[in-house]
Write a protein that holds these residues in place. Structure first.
Motif, PDB file in Angstrom:
ATOM      1  N   ALA A 166       0.835  -1.209   0.000  1.00  0.00           N
ATOM      2  CA  ALA A 166       0.000   0.000   0.000  1.00  0.00           C
ATOM      3  C   ALA A 166       0.865   1.253   0.000  1.00  0.00           C
ATOM      4  O   ALA A 166       0.559   2.234  -0.700  1.00  0.00           O
ATOM      5  CB  ALA A 166      -0.933  -0.007   1.200  1.00  0.00           C
ATOM      6  N   ILE A 167       1.950   1.226   0.743  1.00  0.00           N
ATOM      7  CA  ILE A 167       2.859   2.374   0.765  1.00  0.00           C
ATOM      8  C   ILE A 167       3.483   2.578  -0.603  1.00  0.00           C
ATOM      9  O   ILE A 167       3.554   3.699  -1.112  1.00  0.00           O
ATOM     10  CB  ILE A 167       3.942   2.183   1.856  1.00  0.00           C
ATOM     11  N   ARG A 178       4.186   6.721  -7.194  1.00  0.00           N
ATOM     12  CA  ARG A 178       3.278   6.705  -8.341  1.00  0.00           C
ATOM     13  C   ARG A 178       4.036   6.938  -9.640  1.00  0.00           C
ATOM     14  O   ARG A 178       5.037   7.645  -9.677  1.00  0.00           O
ATOM     15  CB  ARG A 178       2.226   7.794  -8.192  1.00  0.00           C
ATOM     16  N   VAL A 182       2.401   1.556  -3.571  1.00  0.00           N
ATOM     17  CA  VAL A 182       1.412   1.943  -4.579  1.00  0.00           C
ATOM     18  C   VAL A 182       0.948   3.379  -4.360  1.00  0.00           C
ATOM     19  O   VAL A 182       0.788   4.145  -5.314  1.00  0.00           O
ATOM     20  CB  VAL A 182       0.213   0.965  -4.557  1.00  0.00           C
ATOM     21  N   ASP A 183       0.746   3.774  -3.106  1.00  0.00           N
ATOM     22  CA  ASP A 183       0.221   5.108  -2.824  1.00  0.00           C
ATOM     23  C   ASP A 183       1.252   6.213  -3.011  1.00  0.00           C
ATOM     24  O   ASP A 183       0.920   7.306  -3.479  1.00  0.00           O
ATOM     25  CB  ASP A 183      -0.319   5.184  -1.390  1.00  0.00           C
ATOM     26  N   TYR A 184       2.494   5.956  -2.636  1.00  0.00           N
ATOM     27  CA  TYR A 184       3.482   7.036  -2.612  1.00  0.00           C
ATOM     28  C   TYR A 184       4.494   6.998  -3.741  1.00  0.00           C
ATOM     29  O   TYR A 184       5.128   8.007  -4.017  1.00  0.00           O
ATOM     30  CB  TYR A 184       4.204   7.053  -1.264  1.00  0.00           C
TER      31      TYR A 184
END
Length: 183
Positions: free
Chosen positions: A122-123, A129, A125-127
């Protein structure tokens, strides 16, 4: 979308909700003809043609258009699995520490690795980009997440099979701390 899904629930098809919805949405139409309040909201929406509110609700769709060539991913199942794993860790950690054995250690290793993998993914994918870092760096970040997770699971299984195990290792660390406090 949420309002349309709300209207599809069984609570929205009760007699009281139907009466209130008709009173709010079809005030002029109710004087022209009497509508039975025992009908569900869907049937009332089909019968009423003069109210713009109900026509807007009828034309609003929440289902996605599925194409046979595309793969549709359902992330809600993964979210439920993540929450089940997190909830399973709560009783498993004390249980594994109270009764150390290979079964609990293996379950603990798998669940901790899965939990940390989803968090690190999640980290990444979210940060990291593609719109910010370009197309290559996000792929490298996800690859590192996979590499770290595989190394973590392999290392934990190595400790379980060739050493004292996870729970006994934690107990030994606690014993070192308590011995240092005694002297």
């Amino acid at each position: 979308m949420a309002f349309s899904m709300f209207l599809r629930t069984s609570g929205c098809q009760s007699r009281m909700f139907t009466q209130q919805a008709m009173r709010l949405a079809t005030q002029p139409a109710i004087t022209q003809r009497m509508i039975s309040s025992s009908l569900p909201v869907r049937n009332i929406m089909k019968d009423t043609k003069t109210t713009p509110i109900l026509n807007a609700i009828r034309s609003f769709r929440t289902s996605c258009v599925r194409r046979s060539a595309e793969k549709v991913e359902d992330h809600s199942r993964l979210w439920v699995i993540e929450r089940v794993v997190s909830a399973a860790l709560v009783p498993l950690i004390p249980l594994a520490l109270m009764m150390p054995n290979k079964l609990f250690d293996s379950l603990l290793a798998i669940l901790i690795t899965a939990h940390s993998f989803w968090g690190l993914e999640a980290i990444a994918v979210d940060y990291v980009r593609a719109s910010i870092f370009g197309p290559i760096l996000p792929k490298i970040a996800i690859g590192l997440v996979y590499l770290i997770s595989i190394a973590t699971l392999g290392g934990l299984f190595y400790i379980i099979s060739h050493d004292v195990g996870i729970a006994n290792g934690i107990r030994q660390f606690w014993a070192i701390k308590s011995d240092a406090q005694k002297s």
